[in-house]
Design an enzyme around this catalytic site. Sequence first.
Site, PDB file in Angstrom:
ATOM      1  N   ASP A  34       0.813  -1.222   0.000  1.00  0.00           N
ATOM      2  CA  ASP A  34       0.000   0.000   0.000  1.00  0.00           C
ATOM      3  C   ASP A  34       0.846   1.271   0.000  1.00  0.00           C
ATOM      4  O   ASP A  34       0.525   2.231  -0.675  1.00  0.00           O
ATOM      5  CB  ASP A  34      -0.922   0.036   1.227  1.00  0.00           C
ATOM      6  N   SER A  83     -15.367  10.433  -1.616  1.00  0.00           N
ATOM      7  CA  SER A  83     -14.356   9.980  -0.655  1.00  0.00           C
ATOM      8  C   SER A  83     -14.365  10.930   0.539  1.00  0.00           C
ATOM      9  O   SER A  83     -15.176  11.852   0.598  1.00  0.00           O
ATOM     10  CB  SER A  83     -12.990   9.918  -1.308  1.00  0.00           C
ATOM     11  N   LEU A  84     -13.467  10.706   1.482  1.00  0.00           N
ATOM     12  CA  LEU A  84     -13.414  11.548   2.688  1.00  0.00           C
ATOM     13  C   LEU A  84     -12.054  12.209   2.792  1.00  0.00           C
ATOM     14  O   LEU A  84     -11.042  11.614   2.423  1.00  0.00           O
ATOM     15  CB  LEU A  84     -13.623  10.681   3.930  1.00  0.00           C
ATOM     16  N   LYS A 119     -13.864   3.300  10.860  1.00  0.00           N
ATOM     17  CA  LYS A 119     -13.766   3.245   9.400  1.00  0.00           C
ATOM     18  C   LYS A 119     -13.350   1.827   9.013  1.00  0.00           C
ATOM     19  O   LYS A 119     -12.216   1.419   9.265  1.00  0.00           O
ATOM     20  CB  LYS A 119     -12.745   4.275   8.913  1.00  0.00           C
ATOM     21  N   ARG A 140     -18.352   0.694  -5.927  1.00  0.00           N
ATOM     22  CA  ARG A 140     -18.080   2.128  -6.007  1.00  0.00           C
ATOM     23  C   ARG A 140     -17.575   2.551  -7.391  1.00  0.00           C
ATOM     24  O   ARG A 140     -17.887   3.625  -7.874  1.00  0.00           O
ATOM     25  CB  ARG A 140     -17.030   2.462  -4.966  1.00  0.00           C
ATOM     26  N   CYS A 434       4.293  42.909  -4.082  1.00  0.00           N
ATOM     27  CA  CYS A 434       5.354  42.061  -3.535  1.00  0.00           C
ATOM     28  C   CYS A 434       5.724  40.999  -4.575  1.00  0.00           C
ATOM     29  O   CYS A 434       4.863  40.283  -5.086  1.00  0.00           O
ATOM     30  CB  CYS A 434       4.873  41.404  -2.246  1.00  0.00           C
TER      31      CYS A 434
HETATM   32  S1  IVH Z   1     -19.198   7.654   4.940  1.00  0.00           S
HETATM   33  C1  IVH Z   1     -19.318  10.944   1.774  1.00  0.00           C
HETATM   34  N1  IVH Z   1     -18.827   6.008   6.941  1.00  0.00           N
HETATM   35  O1  IVH Z   1     -14.353   5.133   3.754  1.00  0.00           O
HETATM   36  C2  IVH Z   1     -18.993  10.018   2.861  1.00  0.00           C
HETATM   37  N2  IVH Z   1     -17.448   5.741   5.003  1.00  0.00           N
HETATM   38  O2  IVH Z   1     -12.801   7.405   2.187  1.00  0.00           O
HETATM   39  C3  IVH Z   1     -19.110   8.607   2.464  1.00  0.00           C
HETATM   40  N3  IVH Z   1     -15.872   3.877   5.115  1.00  0.00           N
HETATM   41  O3  IVH Z   1     -15.632   4.994   0.504  1.00  0.00           O
HETATM   42  C4  IVH Z   1     -18.531   7.623   3.347  1.00  0.00           C
HETATM   43  N4  IVH Z   1     -16.442   3.171   7.115  1.00  0.00           N
HETATM   44  O4  IVH Z   1     -15.623   2.871   1.835  1.00  0.00           O
HETATM   45  C5  IVH Z   1     -18.429   6.371   5.697  1.00  0.00           C
HETATM   46  N5  IVH Z   1     -18.638   4.620   8.775  1.00  0.00           N
HETATM   47  C6  IVH Z   1     -18.241   4.962   7.544  1.00  0.00           C
HETATM   48  C7  IVH Z   1     -17.215   4.262   6.835  1.00  0.00           C
HETATM   49  C8  IVH Z   1     -16.847   4.702   5.564  1.00  0.00           C
HETATM   50  C9  IVH Z   1     -15.652   2.960   6.058  1.00  0.00           C
HETATM   51  C10 IVH Z   1     -15.125   3.948   3.819  1.00  0.00           C
HETATM   52  C11 IVH Z   1     -15.997   3.971   2.601  1.00  0.00           C
HETATM   53  C12 IVH Z   1     -15.661   5.219   1.858  1.00  0.00           C
HETATM   54  C13 IVH Z   1     -14.320   5.562   2.426  1.00  0.00           C
HETATM   55  C14 IVH Z   1     -14.097   7.068   2.396  1.00  0.00           C
END
Ligand code: IVH
Length: 541
Positions: A34, A83-84, A119, A140, A434
């Site tokens: 990774d 995504s987050l 998560k 996804r 500047c």
């Molecule tokens: S909410 C717009 N809640 O994390 C927000 N995501 O980087 C949508 N994930 O693609 C995601 N646990 O696969 C949410 N309790 C949780 C989560 C979660 C895992 C994953 C998910 C998402 C990724 C975001």
Amino acid sequence: MNKKNILNEYKKKIKEYKRFSEAYYVESNPIINDSEFDKIKQNLIELEKKYHFLNDKASPSNAVGYKPSKNFNKIPHRAPMLSLANAFSEEDLENFEKKIKNYLNKKDDFKIEYSAEPKIDGISASLIFKNGKFIKGLSRGDGKEGEDITENLRTIKDIPHSITNDNFPREIDIRGEVFIQNNDFKKINNKFANPRNAASGSLRQKDPKETKKIPLKFIAYTYGYESGMNIDNQNDFLKYLHIWGFKTNPYNKIIHGTKNLMRNYKEIEKKRDEINLDIDGIVYKVNDFKLQKRLGYVANAPRWAVAHKFSANSGTSKIINIEIQIGRTGALTPVAKIKPINIGGVVVSNATLHNEEEILRKDIRIDDIALIERAGDVIPHVISVDLKQRGKDSKKFEFPKKCPSCGAKTIKDFNTITKKEDAVRRCSSEGYECEKVAIEKIKHFVSKEAFNIEGLGKKIVENFWNLNLIKLPQDIFKLDFNKIENLEGWGKQSIINLKYSINLRKNISFERFIYALGIRHIGLENAKLIAKNLKSIKNFL
Ligand code: IVH
């Protein structure tokens, strides 16, 4: 390196990245680990930042995951699967909360309620329900369209096929994570390196009978498109998910304030080994749906949520110098030049110190031994310095009271909402007075999301500025090409290319124009809003 060589080099890297992505996302059998994969992604993004003419559909900056596999039909998501943003430290969390409060125009003492959810490191899926029936399930994919993996998802016991509760919305996409529990993963003797890859691989079997052999689980946590839903907050939504027959995470909690978020984070990180599924952080979501709606989205992530990732990589090294960089808004950013060290496979020689306040608070000085953290794709930063190892003649770092570039006074703005001084010190010069600010403004003006002028990369902007060819953005449109032709590294073809890409941008959208001006607080989203509301340049002026 000339443009052609850079492009060739880039294409080679993209090809390599595509191969690794396919192995990771489609075959669920990564060729590299990774962190190596992250490094390749980051390298491509950095190249694109440096040379604005680089762009490729398959680049990690354009795609969230990997394009859906050919084994399955592609179907657009009714609401994108986003995504987050990531947070790695308490400070990141404080900034996340600060931004929310500023955005909502709330005072410091406003209490935000969060839904804190582990998560899960699995594969996300979107389950489409109509009139209580599970009719389609998508992976996804690239976030915009996913693969139709309905039949494979139907084999998962945790996914109800029919829901009869009165309050179940007429139409809803239920979203969550497909995964394999750690104990089950140990039992199945197979070719996958970890539970995530095994889950991804079994979910993508052509034959659902193969999927059925693997004990996949599903935990629900959010929704996409919906019609007829009458729920006010995430916590209630999670409760309803349970009532409707979905599994939810037993470690989900409601938490107030960043201090308590930190406490919960540490507790869960300690328990990580006991929990029977892989988690790689905690997701925090603003609980109130009304506030979520007000906060909305930036690029491809919500403003109302963040992923607080576990275990970052860190190492210690000596601070050789503290340099001050000046950004296009005049912000002075201190950067620690450190003795190069290898952190998680990457050689680090710079670490951001964020701003003046941070240096003061952590009392960071030249010659200190510092703990440096590098996590994910973010710029390494200094966590703390070791006071015990500090020499007797060490001196406090004096933040420049005058701009190192133009000599103007440096100032800190007073925020009328928080009634506090800004943490950031800025050069008080205006417009293009500047030198450093002017160059940065021009770089921003030509950047990908603004005028997007290919061939006018950062180095070229600096060079043209030094040669008095460009002093203001408008100079770009009356460049003296006769002069450029005589410069080293410029041939007939590169002049033709540059002329062409400049001409191409003599007409651009209103929102790009507003964004290109680089007004403080006017990012892409705000520029869009202003353009939509004002409609014409005349109104804008
Ligand atoms: S909410 C717009 N809640 O994390 C927000 N995501 O980087 C949508 N994930 O693609 C995601 N646990 O696969 C949410 N309790 C949780 C989560 C979660 C895992 C994953 C998910 C998402 C990724 C975001």
